[in-house]
Scaffold this active site. Structure first.
Site, mmCIF file in Angstrom:
data_model
loop_
_atom_site.group_PDB
_atom_site.id
_atom_site.type_symbol
_atom_site.label_atom_id
_atom_site.label_comp_id
_atom_site.label_asym_id
_atom_site.label_seq_id
_atom_site.Cartn_x
_atom_site.Cartn_y
_atom_site.Cartn_z
ATOM 1 N N SER A 91 5.736 4.473 -8.929
ATOM 2 C CA SER A 91 4.974 3.547 -9.774
ATOM 3 C C SER A 91 5.283 3.914 -11.219
ATOM 4 O O SER A 91 5.692 5.047 -11.504
ATOM 5 C CB SER A 91 3.475 3.726 -9.497
ATOM 6 O OG SER A 91 2.698 3.083 -10.492
ATOM 7 N N TYR A 148 -3.775 9.490 -8.380
ATOM 8 C CA TYR A 148 -2.709 8.522 -8.077
ATOM 9 C C TYR A 148 -1.462 8.813 -8.921
ATOM 10 O O TYR A 148 -0.334 8.846 -8.409
ATOM 11 C CB TYR A 148 -3.229 7.110 -8.357
ATOM 12 C CG TYR A 148 -2.261 6.001 -8.045
ATOM 13 C CD1 TYR A 148 -1.980 5.631 -6.741
ATOM 14 C CD2 TYR A 148 -1.609 5.307 -9.073
ATOM 15 C CE1 TYR A 148 -1.081 4.602 -6.460
ATOM 16 C CE2 TYR A 148 -0.721 4.280 -8.798
ATOM 17 C CZ TYR A 148 -0.461 3.932 -7.493
ATOM 18 O OH TYR A 148 0.424 2.923 -7.210
HETATM 19 N N1 LIG Z 1 0.247 -3.272 -6.544
HETATM 20 C C1 LIG Z 1 0.736 -2.599 -7.559
HETATM 21 O O1 LIG Z 1 0.506 -2.969 -8.735
HETATM 22 C C2 LIG Z 1 1.572 -1.374 -7.335
HETATM 23 C C3 LIG Z 1 2.239 -0.828 -8.445
HETATM 24 C C4 LIG Z 1 3.021 0.308 -8.261
HETATM 25 C C5 LIG Z 1 3.139 0.868 -7.008
HETATM 26 N N2 LIG Z 1 2.471 0.325 -5.956
HETATM 27 C C6 LIG Z 1 2.640 0.956 -4.651
HETATM 28 O O2 LIG Z 1 3.157 0.019 -3.743
HETATM 29 C C7 LIG Z 1 2.750 0.357 -2.428
HETATM 30 C C8 LIG Z 1 2.121 -0.857 -1.776
HETATM 31 O O3 LIG Z 1 0.972 -1.220 -2.528
HETATM 32 P P1 LIG Z 1 0.303 -2.681 -2.453
HETATM 33 O O4 LIG Z 1 -0.226 -2.941 -3.802
HETATM 34 O O5 LIG Z 1 1.211 -3.609 -1.773
HETATM 35 O O6 LIG Z 1 -0.963 -2.311 -1.541
HETATM 36 P P2 LIG Z 1 -1.611 -3.004 -0.232
HETATM 37 O O7 LIG Z 1 -2.950 -2.363 -0.092
HETATM 38 O O8 LIG Z 1 -1.520 -4.478 -0.304
HETATM 39 O O9 LIG Z 1 -0.668 -2.479 0.935
HETATM 40 C C9 LIG Z 1 -0.665 -1.108 1.272
HETATM 41 C C10 LIG Z 1 0.040 -0.910 2.585
HETATM 42 O O10 LIG Z 1 0.040 0.504 2.873
HETATM 43 C C11 LIG Z 1 -0.583 0.703 4.127
HETATM 44 N N3 LIG Z 1 -1.305 1.975 4.140
HETATM 45 C C12 LIG Z 1 -2.292 2.381 3.317
HETATM 46 N N4 LIG Z 1 -2.720 3.597 3.684
HETATM 47 C C13 LIG Z 1 -1.998 3.958 4.779
HETATM 48 C C14 LIG Z 1 -1.981 5.088 5.639
HETATM 49 N N5 LIG Z 1 -2.807 6.133 5.468
HETATM 50 N N6 LIG Z 1 -1.105 5.097 6.674
HETATM 51 C C15 LIG Z 1 -0.273 4.059 6.870
HETATM 52 N N7 LIG Z 1 -0.223 2.971 6.098
HETATM 53 C C16 LIG Z 1 -1.092 2.926 5.067
HETATM 54 C C17 LIG Z 1 -1.522 -0.473 4.341
HETATM 55 O O11 LIG Z 1 -1.818 -0.633 5.706
HETATM 56 C C18 LIG Z 1 -0.684 -1.598 3.745
HETATM 57 O O12 LIG Z 1 0.270 -2.026 4.687
HETATM 58 C C19 LIG Z 1 1.816 1.556 -2.575
HETATM 59 O O13 LIG Z 1 2.542 2.750 -2.351
HETATM 60 C C20 LIG Z 1 1.371 1.461 -4.017
HETATM 61 O O14 LIG Z 1 0.967 2.704 -4.537
HETATM 62 C C21 LIG Z 1 1.689 -0.791 -6.092
#
Ligand SMILES: NC(=O)c1ccc[n+]([C@@H]2O[C@H](COP(=O)([O-])OP(=O)(O)OC[C@H]3O[C@@H](n4cnc5c(N)ncnc54)[C@H](O)[C@@H]3O)[C@@H](O)[C@H]2O)c1
Length: 261
Positions: free
Chosen positions: A149, A162
């Site tokens: 991120s 985080y």
């Molecule tokens: N949304 C953003 O702005 C953003 C920015 C930078 C990085 N990210 C990263 O992108 C990734 C996806 O985030 P998102 O925003 O799509 O979130 P989201 O909540 O929509 O999806 C998260 C996914 O991770 C899975 N997950 C969560 N905890 C888990 C666990 N303990 N075991 C197995 N699976 C697990 C969930 O089931 C889901 O499929 C994450 O690593 C997040 O940190 C997101």
């Protein structure tokens, strides 16, 4: 993208948000996809949506998934074993599973710290290690993309746990690239900014109405938040043969946020 057709792709956290968009993009590119996710119902619902993607001709062969908690060693191992069994091996890992919540540094309880690091760092390590062992045993090479991120590159208030987890993912990524290069395995990271996903919707629901729009106006040069498919495109690029000499680096997908003062 070149070289994705027929590739066997494991997307951890593929049942929601960025991971589901990545699974969709890989299917559109003609890859075969296995998704993981924490919640069985969410995985089943995502599989039903993904089965509608145009590139999926034989659902059983092209698309499958399972629920597994990546922070648990046995579960992470099972996730990778199930993916390899369903796809007949693995070529690409989109190591995407992760979680986040707001908590001021002065208030973070140690068990909250432990849980966040267990999912975002331990889980990423476990899935990466199990997958890399499969790739080495296959002798095929491959591509691993770890989800970091922009919070791994700069400190956003109220996210110390985080931010620390995502900075550590970058250290994990560079070291994996150094150690696994000899096997033809490329390892890179993604650093998205603010992307509209269920995770961010949940966080924003506790904040003022219009939080995302105000955030974009103040902090993001492109004046908007990002879409999951815009991160999925970067996953596809790093996994593809178009990125064949790229390893050990990170791509920032943030609408210019990190460049602004
Ligand atoms: N949304 C953003 O702005 C953003 C920015 C930078 C990085 N990210 C990263 O992108 C990734 C996806 O985030 P998102 O925003 O799509 O979130 P989201 O909540 O929509 O999806 C998260 C996914 O991770 C899975 N997950 C969560 N905890 C888990 C666990 N303990 N075991 C197995 N699976 C697990 C969930 O089931 C889901 O499929 C994450 O690593 C997040 O940190 C997101």
């Amino acid at each position: 993208m070149r070289g994705l057709r027929g590739r066997r792709v494991l997307v951890s956290g593929g049942s929601s948000g960025i991971g589901e968009a990545a699974a969709r993009r890989f299917l559109e590119e003609g890859a075969r996809v296995f998704i993981g996710g924490l919640d069985p119902g969410e995985v089943a619902a995502a599989l039903a949506r993904l089965a509608e993607v145009g590139g999926v001709t034989d659902t059983a062969a092209d698309l499958a998934g399972t629920a597994a908690d990546v922070s648990d060693e046995a579960e992470a191992g099972r996730l990778v074993r199930d993916a390899a069994a369903a796809l007949g091996g693995i070529d690409v890992l989109a190591n995407n599973a992760g979680t986040a919540w707001r908590e001021p540094f002065l208030d973070i309880a140690p068990h909250h710290w432990d849980r966040l690091l267990a999912v975002n760092l331990r889980g990423m390590f476990l899935v990466a290690q199990h997958t890399a062992r499969v790739l080495v045993a296959q002798g095929t090479g491959g591509s691993i993309v770890n989800m970091s991120s922009i919070n791994g590159l700069a400190g956003e208030a109220d996210y110390a746990h985080y931010n620390a987890s995502k900075a550590a993912v970058l250290g994990l990524t560079t070291t994996m690239a150094v150690e696994l290069g000899r096997y033809g395995i490329r390892v890179n990271a993604l650093c998205p900014g603010y992307i509209e996903t269920p995770l961010n919707a949940q966080i924003a629901s506790d904040l003022d109405d219009g939080f995302a729009a105000g955030y974009a106006e103040q902090k993001i040069p492109l004046r908007r938040t990002g879409r999951p498919d815009e991160v999925a495109a970067a996953y596809a690029f790093l996994a593809s043969d178009d990125a064949s000499f790229i390893t050990g680096t990170a791509i920032v997908v943030d609408g210019g946020q990190l460049t602004a003062m």
